[in-house]
Design an enzyme around this catalytic site. Structure first.
Site, PDB file in Angstrom:
ATOM      1  N   HIS A 154     -68.837 -28.117  72.823  1.00 38.09           N
ATOM      2  CA  HIS A 154     -68.362 -27.971  71.452  1.00 38.09           C
ATOM      3  C   HIS A 154     -67.309 -26.870  71.379  1.00 38.09           C
ATOM      4  O   HIS A 154     -67.507 -25.788  71.909  1.00 38.09           O
ATOM      5  CB  HIS A 154     -69.552 -27.641  70.550  1.00 38.09           C
ATOM      6  CG  HIS A 154     -69.206 -27.473  69.121  1.00 38.09           C
ATOM      7  ND1 HIS A 154     -69.677 -26.428  68.372  1.00 38.09           N
ATOM      8  CD2 HIS A 154     -68.427 -28.199  68.297  1.00 38.09           C
ATOM      9  CE1 HIS A 154     -69.198 -26.529  67.143  1.00 38.09           C
ATOM     10  NE2 HIS A 154     -68.443 -27.595  67.077  1.00 38.09           N
ATOM     11  N   TYR A 201     -48.183 -23.245  73.156  1.00 35.83           N
ATOM     12  CA  TYR A 201     -48.238 -22.892  74.577  1.00 35.83           C
ATOM     13  C   TYR A 201     -49.316 -21.842  74.832  1.00 35.83           C
ATOM     14  O   TYR A 201     -50.119 -21.942  75.765  1.00 35.83           O
ATOM     15  CB  TYR A 201     -46.894 -22.336  75.057  1.00 35.83           C
ATOM     16  CG  TYR A 201     -45.763 -23.325  75.147  1.00 35.83           C
ATOM     17  CD1 TYR A 201     -45.974 -24.654  75.494  1.00 35.83           C
ATOM     18  CD2 TYR A 201     -44.458 -22.920  74.922  1.00 35.83           C
ATOM     19  CE1 TYR A 201     -44.917 -25.553  75.594  1.00 35.83           C
ATOM     20  CE2 TYR A 201     -43.389 -23.805  75.027  1.00 35.83           C
ATOM     21  CZ  TYR A 201     -43.632 -25.124  75.369  1.00 35.83           C
ATOM     22  OH  TYR A 201     -42.591 -25.998  75.475  1.00 35.83           O
ATOM     23  N   ASP A 235     -64.105 -31.986  66.368  1.00 28.82           N
ATOM     24  CA  ASP A 235     -64.918 -30.906  65.805  1.00 28.82           C
ATOM     25  C   ASP A 235     -65.024 -31.025  64.277  1.00 28.82           C
ATOM     26  O   ASP A 235     -64.020 -30.917  63.579  1.00 28.82           O
ATOM     27  CB  ASP A 235     -64.319 -29.558  66.182  1.00 28.82           C
ATOM     28  CG  ASP A 235     -65.277 -28.397  65.968  1.00 28.82           C
ATOM     29  OD1 ASP A 235     -66.198 -28.515  65.134  1.00 28.82           O
ATOM     30  OD2 ASP A 235     -65.107 -27.368  66.641  1.00 28.82           O
TER      31      ASP A 235
END
Length: 156
Positions: free
Chosen positions: A22, A116, A66
């Site tokens: 998770h 990034y 999620d």
């Protein structure tokens, strides 16, 4: 041999997705993404020869997004001054809507250099593709499997 696994899914990606927990993040990168540099701390899966939409669709068939965050899916924002259209984002939102009740509301954006940075710091896995669309990078945050009748816990 397994049943109902999309043919595009390599065994190593199935293994990695099973290992993820998770809140772990997975990045599906376009062909311009600097995978070797950005994925130094992540598992790298080479799926060159494929585009992001087909990989995204295959992954979301069994990858729960999620439910505890507003945007479990994030796209790399277009840099100010770049005159680039991103129709692939609409394709992503259509695919996401097939697998998550929040649809396009599950999708956010992250500034390019922050994307990034997030990849370097938090990506469990980075998938390298041959996607030619610009700004086609997508970050997925893994969730938990909720009972079908339970709504997503995240509230704005």
């Amino acid at each position: 041999m397994l049943k109902n696994v999309p043919a595009i899914m390599p065994p190593e990606l199935l293994k990695v997705i099973c290992e993820m927990g998770h809140s772990d993040r997975l990045v599906i990168s376009d062909g311009n993404f600097p995978v070797p540099t950005m994925a130094k701390n992540a598992v790298t899966i080479n799926m060159q020869g494929h585009g992001v939409p087909e990989i995204l669709d295959a992954i979301l068939q069994f990858f729960p997004l999620d439910p505890y965050v507003e945007h479990p899916v994030n796209l790399m924002e277009v840099m100010p001054g770049d005159n680039v259209e991103t129709p692939i984002w609409d394709t992503y939102k259509e695919i996401i809507a097939k697998y998550d009740k929040r649809g396009a509301d599950a999708v956010g954006t992250i500034e390019r250099f922050k994307f990034y940075e997030e990849t370097q710091k938090t990506a469990y896995c980075v998938i390298a593709t041959s996607e030619t669309a610009l700004y086609a990078n997508i970050m997925l945050q893994k969730g938990v499997v909720l009972p079908e009748d339970q709504p997503a816990p995240y509230k704005k």
